[in-house]
Design a protein around this motif. Structure first.
Motif, PDB file in Angstrom:
ATOM      1  N   TYR A 601       0.790  -1.276  -0.071  1.00  0.00           N
ATOM      2  CA  TYR A 601      -0.040  -0.086   0.078  1.00  0.00           C
ATOM      3  C   TYR A 601       1.041   1.247  -0.046  1.00  0.00           C
ATOM      4  N   ASP A 602       0.378   2.317  -0.437  1.00  0.00           N
ATOM      5  CA  ASP A 602       1.006   3.518  -0.407  1.00  0.00           C
ATOM      6  C   ASP A 602       0.779   4.307   1.178  1.00  0.00           C
ATOM      7  N   PRO A 603       1.827   4.365   1.898  1.00  0.00           N
ATOM      8  CA  PRO A 603       1.819   4.846   3.229  1.00  0.00           C
ATOM      9  C   PRO A 603       1.270   6.041   3.263  1.00  0.00           C
ATOM     10  N   TYR A 604       1.577   7.005   2.306  1.00  0.00           N
ATOM     11  CA  TYR A 604       1.087   8.517   2.153  1.00  0.00           C
ATOM     12  C   TYR A 604      -0.374   8.350   2.313  1.00  0.00           C
ATOM     13  N   GLN A 605      -0.940   7.630   1.157  1.00  0.00           N
ATOM     14  CA  GLN A 605      -2.306   7.556   0.781  1.00  0.00           C
ATOM     15  C   GLN A 605      -3.044   6.874   2.205  1.00  0.00           C
ATOM     16  N   VAL A 606      -2.380   6.063   2.822  1.00  0.00           N
ATOM     17  CA  VAL A 606      -2.819   5.616   4.058  1.00  0.00           C
ATOM     18  C   VAL A 606      -3.244   6.590   5.087  1.00  0.00           C
ATOM     19  N   LEU A 607      -2.049   7.482   5.255  1.00  0.00           N
ATOM     20  CA  LEU A 607      -2.234   8.586   6.204  1.00  0.00           C
ATOM     21  C   LEU A 607      -3.162   9.673   5.752  1.00  0.00           C
ATOM     22  N   ALA A 608      -3.211   9.953   4.709  1.00  0.00           N
ATOM     23  CA  ALA A 608      -4.079  10.685   4.029  1.00  0.00           C
ATOM     24  C   ALA A 608      -5.694  10.354   4.372  1.00  0.00           C
ATOM     25  N   ASP A 609      -5.797   9.248   4.372  1.00  0.00           N
ATOM     26  CA  ASP A 609      -7.117   8.677   4.629  1.00  0.00           C
ATOM     27  C   ASP A 609      -7.560   8.516   6.197  1.00  0.00           C
ATOM     28  N   TRP A 610      -6.472   8.550   7.002  1.00  0.00           N
ATOM     29  CA  TRP A 610      -6.449   8.241   8.433  1.00  0.00           C
ATOM     30  C   TRP A 610      -7.240   9.065   9.198  1.00  0.00           C
ATOM     31  N   ASP A 611      -7.896   8.696  10.167  1.00  0.00           N
ATOM     32  CA  ASP A 611      -8.693   9.675  11.312  1.00  0.00           C
ATOM     33  C   ASP A 611      -7.872  10.187  12.379  1.00  0.00           C
ATOM     34  N   GLY A 612      -6.584   9.441  12.601  1.00  0.00           N
ATOM     35  CA  GLY A 612      -5.610  10.219  13.726  1.00  0.00           C
ATOM     36  C   GLY A 612      -6.033   9.028  15.067  1.00  0.00           C
ATOM     37  N   MET A 614      -5.500   6.226  17.298  1.00  0.00           N
ATOM     38  CA  MET A 614      -4.612   4.981  17.455  1.00  0.00           C
ATOM     39  C   MET A 614      -5.378   3.735  18.022  1.00  0.00           C
ATOM     40  N   LYS A 615      -5.842   3.021  17.030  1.00  0.00           N
ATOM     41  CA  LYS A 615      -6.722   1.825  17.227  1.00  0.00           C
ATOM     42  C   LYS A 615      -5.866   0.605  16.811  1.00  0.00           C
ATOM     43  N   PRO A 616      -6.197  -0.565  17.345  1.00  0.00           N
ATOM     44  CA  PRO A 616      -5.426  -1.944  16.952  1.00  0.00           C
ATOM     45  C   PRO A 616      -5.649  -2.338  15.529  1.00  0.00           C
ATOM     46  N   ASP A 617      -6.859  -2.090  15.049  1.00  0.00           N
ATOM     47  CA  ASP A 617      -6.824  -2.373  13.437  1.00  0.00           C
ATOM     48  C   ASP A 617      -6.503  -1.403  12.484  1.00  0.00           C
ATOM     49  N   SER A 618      -5.893  -0.212  12.878  1.00  0.00           N
ATOM     50  CA  SER A 618      -5.477   0.897  12.149  1.00  0.00           C
ATOM     51  C   SER A 618      -4.321   0.619  11.504  1.00  0.00           C
ATOM     52  N   VAL A 619      -4.249   0.785   9.955  1.00  0.00           N
ATOM     53  CA  VAL A 619      -2.862   0.626   9.327  1.00  0.00           C
ATOM     54  C   VAL A 619      -2.322   2.134   9.668  1.00  0.00           C
ATOM     55  N   GLY A 620      -3.047   3.282   9.452  1.00  0.00           N
ATOM     56  CA  GLY A 620      -2.376   4.391   9.627  1.00  0.00           C
ATOM     57  C   GLY A 620      -1.897   4.807  11.145  1.00  0.00           C
ATOM     58  N   ALA A 621      -2.316   4.289  11.912  1.00  0.00           N
ATOM     59  CA  ALA A 621      -1.526   4.202  13.365  1.00  0.00           C
ATOM     60  C   ALA A 621      -0.318   3.695  13.483  1.00  0.00           C
ATOM     61  N   LEU A 622      -0.431   2.663  12.633  1.00  0.00           N
ATOM     62  CA  LEU A 622       0.873   1.729  12.564  1.00  0.00           C
ATOM     63  C   LEU A 622       2.006   2.607  11.770  1.00  0.00           C
ATOM     64  N   VAL A 623       1.916   3.069  10.697  1.00  0.00           N
ATOM     65  CA  VAL A 623       2.660   3.720   9.758  1.00  0.00           C
ATOM     66  C   VAL A 623       3.023   5.204  10.736  1.00  0.00           C
TER      67      VAL A 623
END
Length: 802
Positions: A601-612, A614-623
């Motif tokens: 996946y594109d980490p920048y796109q994942v973060l652009a779509d992330w809600d901030g 910090m939940k266990p099932d979040s890829v954005g939180a991991l990145v």
């Protein structure tokens, strides 16, 4: 077989060598003890002491509920606390013993030379003598009588109950419990919250980096708008530059024995003006080390009217420290006040030191640190007029005389905190609570309180020194010249004796608010306009600002602040660090040409779509979390390690790092116009490589409960569980440091108070309550915290029913 050899072999296995590293005979001994059904370690079993506990103080009724919380009821206070001591001794004896050995500097006698470093430090600080002085002050008081009854209860359990598994593994017997040991546990907690060597680190950084860069990287005051008591202008941060420079090796050694990163807490109190019931609500989740068993022990005690209190205490200390009684509820968070100072001395040829116009002798003695199955060590224990003197490295080598360091800490005096906490347990309203915390000498804490009469209250507790040099008030941000009598604490401080506390900040002049509509504490700056110097540094404003944002929004809405909403606040997982670092990551994208196909996946796109969140099932939180760790680490390598500071020297906190990064207009920290973008892009590439190498799919794959027993063996450790939260969220959790909410409590006055421990109330491996609350805690759930019997009846007997 020789007991010492066996003990040493077991320790080796317990501390990581494994059975494979033993001799055949040692391995057989180890395995024999674990033989199912017959091995000696399996003889330990969960205590069952429901019923009447008899003592010379009178009978007490003890009823354990389904969460292994003892409900204790007695006609006399001493009978009640004898029973409490018995419960602590039955449920947490090894934990009590371990904490005492730590503070007395006697771990090596059981655990061998791996504990020598710790023993040398704790002997030199002489915490045990401070506990002795505190007991001398307390013993003739009513509180002293109750503490003695509690101690008798611990010893009764020690003698009558099966020994915990840990003693069977190590083959030694616990010593008799004493009142001094209980007070030493209080010192241990206080040191963990206020014992910081920041002054020494800052001096070392100033020597290596220069004064201006050090002030930027490690400011005393951060320029944000979220203090606990809001209002006023943000103060400017200043630090002294004229100071001695400590030895780098000593700074690294001492870092092992100070407050760990992540130690903090949240609390807030909301008045009835904003609640659905019209009654106040209080929330508290202290962030401490997450251990097996937990640092807290939950209990409910009913004694002579009006004693009826439920909450948590530290095992080894009788009274509820955070909890609720018949009239009110209270909690604490760490203030961060500066209550420790350091002194250098001009010494004489015969080993004395100059103090003003006098020449004085150090109070010095030699002690032997016993080392199990190893060579005993000699340690020099020194004192000066200021307090303890650190004069020796753990390998036995003396420091150069010029590097000896005097230490003044408020906890090295006789203190009254145990009396204050007992008074809180009896408090019949806000007036009583205020009287109690006047004598809460250590540690410095943010005290929040609410009561049935609708009062809310916040005040800073603990003794805070006012320092003077040549009659002028000075701040405690430097190493003082003790021979020149710089940084004196007035005439009221007597190390290892009874202090009058004259020359300390008066209670009325400490920051505080009576009856606030709502107020939140999260270890941030106390106030923008303090009357006195209070601290060298506070926590970043992420948690405090977020709590206030949530409370403000609710107050401005048409909805009340009910218990359900405040639970949501306590479990909030939005990370304000994302707001700070998002533009930095976006800038890095412009310099990042990496193909992320292998990542999937594109980490920048994942973060652009992330809600901030910090939940266990979040890829954005991991990145985000892994990116931030690399970005922080790279900054430290470039600016700290390259300047010659020790490898373990801490990087600036995330608020400072993000603020410096965004305001680095002259390229001072990031090498020119595009340096920040290059650094951000590098961090993303390295972070995603780590994610691939570790096989992490989402945040929960990395962010897990990893709470370990002191022996760190799989069968004794708690199971790993995925959980939410981060160092920047209100739901605070540091996965690698194992720090976070050591107790979550929401206290109401409608019978719906709730709480949860991160583990279980029993420290017995064989108990069903060894880890029974862990899943609740990891999933953000609570259990009831009422003050009735398990069957729902009121625990207090009606008058005349006996």
């Amino acid at each position: 077989m020789n007991t010492e050899t066996t003990r040493r072999a077991l320790l080796t296995a317990v501390l990581g060598a494994g059975v494979g590293g033993m001799t055949l005979t040692e391995a057989r001994s180890y395995l024999d003890r674990f033989a199912p059904g017959s091995g000696s370690v399996w003889g330990a079993a969960d205590s069952d002491i429901d019923g009447t506990v008899e003592s010379s103080y009178g009978p007490a009724e003890v009823t354990y509920d389904d969460d292994h919380v003892p409900h204790v009821e007695a006609d006399t206070e001493r009978a009640a606390y004898f029973a409490v001591g018995y419960c602590h001794g039955a449920d947490r004896l090894f934990q009590l013993d371990l904490y005492r050995r730590l503070m007395e500097g006697r771990l090596s006698a059981v655990f061998g030379d791996r504990a020598v470093d710790s023993d040398v430090f704790h002997r030199q600080m002489d915490f045990a003598a401070a506990a002795d002085a505190t007991w001398e002050r307390t013993r003739e008081t009513e509180t002293g009588e109750v503490v003695q009854a509690y101690v008798d209860g611990v010893n009764a359990a020690r003698e009558q109950e099966s020994k915990p598994l840990e003693y069977r593994l190590l083959e030694y017997e616990p010593d008799e419990w004493t009142p001094q040991a209980s007070l030493l546990i209080s010192k241990q907690i206080s040191w963990g919250l206020t014992g910081t060597f920041r002054t020494l680190r800052t001096a070392l950084a100033r020597e290596s980096l220069g004064a201006e860069p050090t002030e930027e990287l490690y400011p005393r005051l951060m320029a944000h708008d979220d203090p606990i008591i809001r209002g006023g202008d943000t103060p400017e941060s200043t630090q002294h530059t004229d100071t001695a420079v400590p030895e780098a090796g000593m700074v690294s050694w001492l870092a092992e024995f100070e407050t760990r990163p992540g130690i903090g807490s949240n609390s807030w109190v909301v008045s009835g003006e904003h609640t659905a019931s019209g009654d106040p609500i209080l929330a508290n989740d202290p962030h401490l080390n997450l251990t097996v068993p937990p640092v807290w022990y939950e209990q409910h005690v009913v004694g002579p009217d009006p004693l009826d209190v439920r909450g948590v205490c530290f095992p080894g200390v009788p009274f509820v420290i955070i909890g609720q009684n018949h009239a009110g509820a209270w909690g604490f968070t760490n203030t961060g006040a500066d209550v420790i100072d350091f002194y250098s001395y001009e010494t004489t040829q015969d080993g004395g030191y100059r103090y003003g116009d006098e020449t004085r002798e150090f109070d010095s003695r030699t002690e032997t640190v016993e080392v199990a199955d190893g060579k005993d060590r000699e340690v020099t224990v020194k004192r000066s007029v200021h307090g303890a003197v650190l004069s020796q490295f753990p390998d036995g080598d003396d420091l150069a005389v010029a590097d000896e360091l005097g230490v003044a800490w408020t906890g090295l005096s006789a203190t009254r905190t145990v009396e204050a906490v007992r008074r809180l347990n009896f408090a019949d309203g806000m007036a009583d609570a205020k009287d109690a915390i006047r004598v809460f000498d250590e540690p410095t804490q943010n005290f929040v309180y609410a009561d049935r009469d609708g009062n809310t209250y916040y005040w800073v507790t603990g003794q805070i020194p006012i320092r003077t040099s040549d009659g002028e008030v000075v701040e405690g941000t430097r190493i003082f010249d003790g021979s020149a009598r710089e940084g004196e604490w007035g005439d009221g401080y007597t190390p290892f004796g009874t202090s009058s506390w004259e020359g300390f900040v008066p209670f009325e002049e400490k920051p505080g608010v009576e009856n606030p509509d709502y107020l939140a504490t999260a270890n941030q700056r106390l106030t923008n306009d303090p009357e006195h110097y209070l601290s060298e540094g506070y926590a970043p404003p992420f948690r405090g600002g977020r709590i206030y944002d949530l409370l403000d929004a609710r107050a401005e809405s048409d909805q009340p602040m009910d218990a359900e909403f405040l639970r949501e606040v306590q479990l909030d997982t939005y990370d304000p660090r994302w707001d700070l670092f998002r533009p930095i990551i976006e800038a890095g994208k412009r310099k990042d040409g990496k193909d992320y196909t292998r990542l999937g996946y594109d980490p920048y796109q994942v973060l652009a779509d992330w809600d901030g969140e910090m939940k266990p099932d979040s890829v954005g939180a991991l990145v985000f979390e892994r990116w931030l760790r690399v970005f922080r680490r790279r900054f430290g390598e470039k600016h700290l390690a390259d300047a010659g500071l020790p490898e373990d020297f801490p990087e600036p906190n995330d608020w400072v790092l993000g603020t410096l990064s965004l305001n680095d207009s002259d390229g001072r920290w990031f090498d020119g116009d595009d340096g920040l973008q290059v650094a951000a892009a590098f961090a993303m590439r390295r972070a995603t490589e780590e994610i691939i190498d570790e096989g992490w799919d989402d945040y929960g794959d990395w962010n897990q409960v990893r709470f370990t027993h002191p022996f760190d063996q799989d069968f004794l450790n708690y199971p790993n569980l995925r959980t939410a939260g981060s160092p920047g969220t209100v739901r605070n959790f540091h996965s690698e440091e194992s720090t976070g909410a050591s107790w979550r409590m929401l206290a109401t006055f409608d019978g719906e108070s709730r709480a949860v421990l991160p583990g279980g109330n029993s420290g017995d491996y064989f108990s069903d309550s060894y880890a029974d609350q862990l899943r609740l805690w990891a999933d953000g759930e609570y259990k009831p915290m009422d003050r009735g019997l398990p069957d729902g009846t009121d625990l207090r007997f009606e008058e005349g029913s006996r």
